[in-house]
Enzyme design. Structure first.
Site: not given
Length: 368
Positions: A320-321
């Site tokens: 998710e970064g």
């Protein structure tokens, strides 16, 4: 659209500016090499910004492309098929690791729905207004996208990159919010690197058991059979075994390189899209940093092919970064050190050298 056209649009970071940055580093009071990789990062940023000394990173932005993948219906993910919108909602509500870190670092987050499989009313209009289609096709038996949808998704990514560059964003932290995305990403990496499915099959950010891993490996193997005949056309490859979010991410990365905007890559999804981008424009990876090693074998394969060395290896697999965002303080630190550490005073050095020479002469006279 032909992605190969990007090859003529993308230039490398300024080599002359980088040499100037290296010379400035040699004049600093801190010995060269004593800051390790931070020296390299500072010089890379100078070249990217065409500025010596380097400017501080003042307007970073997290950009997340979201989408669902039909292949998740085979049970290849730790999350149920069609639930990527729940990840988006949790991120918007500040309840994910990425959201917590972004809050802590003061970095705004932008989420782009390229292909979520949910009713648009479940999410803010600012998120869903760019959607290319509802979910991507099951890549083991059908194309992820039509040719028109693939081009639309790539152009979406390009448009987002232009919007960020025009708004003053000076560095992007890139991530994804997807279910089934690592399966599509691993397929792209295997196809582009010429490897078997078992070599690139990982367990994803949510984690899967051995049976799910075998299903995932089989799905990638079947998707690879469909990918190999279209290897000569990157856009067709994305349409066949990619997905709306992956195609948009690829367009985003390429346009960021055109606009000279540095990007920190996160996990296997962004690495796979970067690998597609490298195939289209060989200079493009010079504008990207690998934020972290996610433990996914396909990511390691892709980064090795692009000669990108991860900044961090902390065992963060949540995706998710988050891993890329954790690398941002390191990049900011490199910029601050390169800009603010003092240079040696040449006048004082000449005086010290002259004084040492005079002392040596006096010592010699005394001795004789």
């Amino acid at each position: 659209m032909n992605l190969d056209d990007f090859s003529d649009l993308i230039e490398r970071p300024d080599g002359g500016v980088r040499r100037d940055a290296e010379e400035r580093r040699e004049r600093m009071t801190i010995p060269v090499g004593s800051l390790g990789r931070l020296d390299e990062l500072g010089e890379w940023l100078s070249a990217a910004q065409q500025s010596v000394p380097v400017r501080a990173i003042e307007q970073p932005r997290v950009v997340l492309f979201a989408g669902d993948h039909g292949v998740a219906g085979l049970g290849v993910s730790g999350r149920a098929a069609g639930t990527a919108h729940e990840l988006v909602r949790a991120t918007l509500d500040g309840a994910t690791p990425l959201a917590v870190l972004a809050r802590q670092f003061g970095v705004p987050v932008r989420i782009v729905d390229a292909g979520l499989d949910c009713d648009p009313e479940l999410l803010p209009e600012s998120v869903v207004r760019h959607r290319v289609r509802r979910g991507s096709g099951r890549i083991d038996i059908e194309d992820a996208l039509t040719a028109e949808e693939a081009e639309q998704a790539v152009r979406l990514g390009m448009a987002i990159a232009d919007e960020e560059a025009d708004s003053g964003t000076d560095l992007v932290v890139l991530g994804d919010l997807s279910v089934g995305g690592t399966t599509a990403a691993a397929t792209l990496v295997a196809a582009l690197c010429g490897t078997d499915a078992s070599v690139v099959t990982g367990r994803g950010g949510a984690g899967i058991d051995d049976l799910a891993w075998m299903r995932k490996c089989a799905a990638i193997r079947d998707a690879l059979r469909r990918a190999r005949p279209v290897m000569g056309d990157q856009l067709e490859l994305l349409a066949t075994v990619g997905g709306a979010d992956l195609a948009a991410t690829t367009g985003f990365l390429l346009q960021c390189a055109v606009r000279r905007m540095p990007v920190i890559l996160d996990g296997v999804v962004s690495a796979a899209c970067a690998l597609v981008g490298q195939r289209a424009a060989f200079r493009a990876p010079d504008w990207w940093l690998a934020g972290q090693a996610s433990g996914e074998p396909a990511q390691a394969k892709a980064l090795d092919r692009m000669a990108l060395n991860p900044l961090l290896d902390h065992g963060v697999i949540v995706g998710e970064g988050s891993g890329a965002l954790l690398a941002l303080p390191l990049v900011r630190a490199a910029a601050a050190l390169a800009a603010e550490l003092p240079e040696r005073d040449p006048v004082a050095e000449e005086k010290d050298s002259a004084d040492e020479g005079a002392e040596a002469g006096a010592t010699y006279d005394d001795a004789t």
